[in-house]
Design a protein around this motif. Structure first.
Motif, PDB file in Angstrom:
ATOM      1  N   LEU A 110      40.278  51.020  58.353  1.00  0.00           N
ATOM      2  CA  LEU A 110      41.681  50.620  58.289  1.00  0.00           C
ATOM      3  C   LEU A 110      41.809  49.159  57.830  1.00  0.00           C
ATOM      4  O   LEU A 110      42.703  48.813  57.042  1.00  0.00           O
ATOM      5  CB  LEU A 110      42.356  50.809  59.647  1.00  0.00           C
ATOM      6  CG  LEU A 110      42.611  52.259  60.076  1.00  0.00           C
ATOM      7  CD1 LEU A 110      43.091  52.316  61.518  1.00  0.00           C
ATOM      8  CD2 LEU A 110      43.622  52.918  59.147  1.00  0.00           C
ATOM      9  N   GLU A 111      40.909  48.327  58.322  1.00  0.00           N
ATOM     10  CA  GLU A 111      40.959  46.911  57.947  1.00  0.00           C
ATOM     11  C   GLU A 111      40.677  46.744  56.451  1.00  0.00           C
ATOM     12  O   GLU A 111      41.358  45.973  55.746  1.00  0.00           O
ATOM     13  CB  GLU A 111      39.930  46.128  58.777  1.00  0.00           C
ATOM     14  CG  GLU A 111      40.030  44.607  58.636  1.00  0.00           C
ATOM     15  CD  GLU A 111      39.246  44.083  57.429  1.00  0.00           C
ATOM     16  OE1 GLU A 111      39.702  43.102  56.811  1.00  0.00           O
ATOM     17  OE2 GLU A 111      38.190  44.675  57.111  1.00  0.00           O
ATOM     18  N   LEU A 112      39.701  47.487  55.946  1.00  0.00           N
ATOM     19  CA  LEU A 112      39.359  47.380  54.527  1.00  0.00           C
ATOM     20  C   LEU A 112      40.498  47.887  53.642  1.00  0.00           C
ATOM     21  O   LEU A 112      40.851  47.269  52.629  1.00  0.00           O
ATOM     22  CB  LEU A 112      38.077  48.168  54.234  1.00  0.00           C
ATOM     23  CG  LEU A 112      36.775  47.583  54.801  1.00  0.00           C
ATOM     24  CD1 LEU A 112      35.634  48.592  54.673  1.00  0.00           C
ATOM     25  CD2 LEU A 112      36.415  46.280  54.072  1.00  0.00           C
ATOM     26  N   LEU A 113      41.074  49.021  54.033  1.00  0.00           N
ATOM     27  CA  LEU A 113      42.140  49.613  53.212  1.00  0.00           C
ATOM     28  C   LEU A 113      43.443  48.819  53.277  1.00  0.00           C
ATOM     29  O   LEU A 113      44.320  48.988  52.419  1.00  0.00           O
ATOM     30  CB  LEU A 113      42.393  51.058  53.656  1.00  0.00           C
ATOM     31  CG  LEU A 113      41.325  52.079  53.236  1.00  0.00           C
ATOM     32  CD1 LEU A 113      41.524  53.394  53.954  1.00  0.00           C
ATOM     33  CD2 LEU A 113      41.368  52.287  51.724  1.00  0.00           C
ATOM     34  N   SER A 114      43.571  47.975  54.287  1.00  0.00           N
ATOM     35  CA  SER A 114      44.806  47.197  54.441  1.00  0.00           C
ATOM     36  C   SER A 114      44.777  45.881  53.655  1.00  0.00           C
ATOM     37  O   SER A 114      45.781  45.140  53.641  1.00  0.00           O
ATOM     38  CB  SER A 114      45.055  46.895  55.922  1.00  0.00           C
ATOM     39  OG  SER A 114      45.230  48.087  56.649  1.00  0.00           O
ATOM     40  N   VAL A 385      39.637  63.343  64.592  1.00  0.00           N
ATOM     41  CA  VAL A 385      40.058  62.342  63.620  1.00  0.00           C
ATOM     42  C   VAL A 385      40.915  61.266  64.276  1.00  0.00           C
ATOM     43  O   VAL A 385      40.763  60.069  63.996  1.00  0.00           O
ATOM     44  CB  VAL A 385      40.813  63.023  62.457  1.00  0.00           C
ATOM     45  CG1 VAL A 385      41.477  61.982  61.562  1.00  0.00           C
ATOM     46  CG2 VAL A 385      39.855  63.885  61.632  1.00  0.00           C
ATOM     47  N   ASP A 386      41.818  61.671  65.164  1.00  0.00           N
ATOM     48  CA  ASP A 386      42.662  60.681  65.846  1.00  0.00           C
ATOM     49  C   ASP A 386      41.826  59.757  66.725  1.00  0.00           C
ATOM     50  O   ASP A 386      42.158  58.571  66.896  1.00  0.00           O
ATOM     51  CB  ASP A 386      43.725  61.374  66.690  1.00  0.00           C
ATOM     52  CG  ASP A 386      44.816  61.994  65.812  1.00  0.00           C
ATOM     53  OD1 ASP A 386      44.952  61.561  64.646  1.00  0.00           O
ATOM     54  OD2 ASP A 386      45.525  62.909  66.280  1.00  0.00           O
ATOM     55  N   ALA A 387      40.747  60.292  67.288  1.00  0.00           N
ATOM     56  CA  ALA A 387      39.874  59.439  68.096  1.00  0.00           C
ATOM     57  C   ALA A 387      39.164  58.415  67.222  1.00  0.00           C
ATOM     58  O   ALA A 387      38.947  57.275  67.645  1.00  0.00           O
ATOM     59  CB  ALA A 387      38.851  60.296  68.839  1.00  0.00           C
ATOM     60  N   ILE A 388      38.814  58.792  66.016  1.00  0.00           N
ATOM     61  CA  ILE A 388      38.184  57.846  65.089  1.00  0.00           C
ATOM     62  C   ILE A 388      39.146  56.719  64.717  1.00  0.00           C
ATOM     63  O   ILE A 388      38.772  55.545  64.695  1.00  0.00           O
ATOM     64  CB  ILE A 388      37.703  58.581  63.810  1.00  0.00           C
ATOM     65  CG1 ILE A 388      36.519  59.490  64.137  1.00  0.00           C
ATOM     66  CG2 ILE A 388      37.309  57.584  62.723  1.00  0.00           C
ATOM     67  CD1 ILE A 388      36.037  60.311  62.939  1.00  0.00           C
ATOM     68  N   LEU A 389      40.387  57.085  64.462  1.00  0.00           N
ATOM     69  CA  LEU A 389      41.355  56.103  63.995  1.00  0.00           C
ATOM     70  C   LEU A 389      41.991  55.317  65.124  1.00  0.00           C
ATOM     71  O   LEU A 389      42.602  54.265  64.883  1.00  0.00           O
ATOM     72  CB  LEU A 389      42.450  56.806  63.169  1.00  0.00           C
ATOM     73  CG  LEU A 389      41.966  57.468  61.884  1.00  0.00           C
ATOM     74  CD1 LEU A 389      43.120  58.201  61.204  1.00  0.00           C
ATOM     75  CD2 LEU A 389      41.369  56.445  60.944  1.00  0.00           C
ATOM     76  N   GLY A 390      41.863  55.787  66.349  1.00  0.00           N
ATOM     77  CA  GLY A 390      42.483  55.076  67.460  1.00  0.00           C
ATOM     78  C   GLY A 390      43.978  55.357  67.516  1.00  0.00           C
ATOM     79  O   GLY A 390      44.527  56.149  66.758  1.00  0.00           O
TER      80      GLY A 390
END
Length: 392
Positions: A110-114, A385-390
């Motif tokens: 998420l940090e990279l894509l943001s 998937v939701d657990a991966i993304l938080g």
């Protein structure tokens, strides 16, 4: 004169006779017989068992004491039968455990894509993060290509949009459309049969016991087959799992024929009109041809009595890509129908879910998310998937 001589002769003869008698009586070496012992009266035989009342009483009315009966041996109490919770919703309840191990991957992506500017260097970092999580090279390349296309279309991106893009692509790779249900429907009077296979140390026996517990919680009658005859500890462990939930365990002699145990367990399931028979097999290296052939024999022998509906391969999520090689060999021998992925909460490399499914075309059906008895859950792609993304 002659009269005196006669008398003297008689005296001499008498003296000689008397001396000879004394010599015989007191000669050297002669032993005197001991006096006879007085006869002993026979003793009464001691009673070891109680006699009925009134028996053996003396005529004078004196009662003889009876020996009390030995105490009855202590009876080991039967283990208390537990009532496990149903399997539905388990992965949702265990999501926090999964998130603790997987969220680092999600946060990094998420940090990279943001970032405001997504150049080739950033995309390389995204690709490296996915490969490091054991997503696999081909799935990673497919994800990165799709993400690059979507980012170009969107232009500017809010955090929510970035999260939505990544969630969409991860779900595509995990593939929520795969059939993840366990095929455990009875065939008339015959039970469904689940064969559990895998290498040593992946947690096969524990997974078998937890699966039995889960099915009992869903109202199923289960018979367990301890076909790991190489380790007595495995049969003992499975016996403990069965005792806790009231599932019968069929065992064989240590070192015995595993196929025979599997056959007997299936026969017992038919006899008891059970819903499911779960057969735990010995761990075997995927490189050992003889042991793999034996696994094929176990499956063929079971099929003389019933249909093998599920062949679950137990994989340790922490082994990463090595687990992929194991899966491929097992799939060639016994036609794997599903994966039980253990220790998924103990590794940040949950991408093995994606790679193993892509390579084998076999879904992950069960996820081990802890060491507790109820920590085996039906795999839910969206929860994963939701657990991966938080959290949002």
């Amino acid at each position: 004169m002659e009269g005196y001589l006669g008398i003297i002769l008689i005296v001499v003869v008498v003296a000689l006779v008397a001396a000879g008698g004394l010599f015989l009586l007191f000669r050297p070496g002669r032993t005197v017989a001991p006096p006879a012992e007085p006869p002993t009266l026979p003793q009464e035989k001691e009673e070891t068992e109680p006699r009925p009342a009134g028996a053996g009483e003396e005529s004078e009315g004196a009662a003889t004491a009876t020996v009390p009966p030995p105490p009855a041996p202590a009876v080991k109490p039967a283990p208390e039968i537990e009532v496990p919770p149903p399997s539905a919703g388990r992965m949702v309840r265990l999501r926090s455990r999964l998130a603790r191990s997987q969220s680092a991957l999600g946060r990094g992506l998420l940090e990279l894509l943001s970032r405001d500017r997504l150049d080739d260097e950033v995309w390389d970092e995204i690709e490296e993060s996915l490969i490091s999580a054991d997503v696999g090279v081909a799935p990673t390349q497919a994800m990165v290509e799709e993400l690059r296309t979507k980012v170009k279309v969107l232009g500017s991106r809010t955090p929510a949009e970035v999260r939505g893009l990544l969630r969409e692509q991860l779900l595509v790779q995990v593939n929520p459309d795969l059939d993840r249900s366990l095929h455990i429907a009875k065939h008339g009077e015959r039970p469904a049969v689940v064969l559990v296979v895998g290498v040593n140390g992946t947690g096969k026996t524990t997974t078998t016991g937890k699966l039995a517990r889960s099915l009992v919680g869903d109202g199923k009658q289960v018979v367990l087959g301890a076909a790991d005859t190489f380790r007595a500890a495995a049969a003992d462990q499975l016996q403990t799992w069965g005792d806790r939930v009231g599932a019968e365990v069929v065992r064989g002699p240590e070192g015995g024929d595993p196929a025979s145990v599997a056959f007997d367990a299936t026969a017992k399931g038919i006899e008891q009109k059970a819903d499911v028979v779960i057969v735990d097999t010995a761990g075997r290296l995927h490189t050992k041809t003889g042991l793999m052939d034996e696994l094929g024999k176990v499956k063929r022998v079971i099929e003389k009595k019933a249909t093998v509906d599920e062949v679950l391969l137990v994989l340790d999520a922490t082994t990463g890509q090595n687990g992929m090689r194991q899966a491929q060999v097992f799939a060639e021998v016994v036609n794997i129908t599903g994966i039980a992925l253990t220790k998924l909460d103990g590794t940040a490399k949950g991408g093995i879910v994606i790679s193993v499914q892509r390579e084998l075309g076999v879904p992950v059906k069960l996820a081990g998310l802890g060491e507790g008895p109820d920590d085996l859950a039906p795999f839910d792609p969206e929860v994963f998937v939701d657990a991966i993304l938080g959290e949002d």
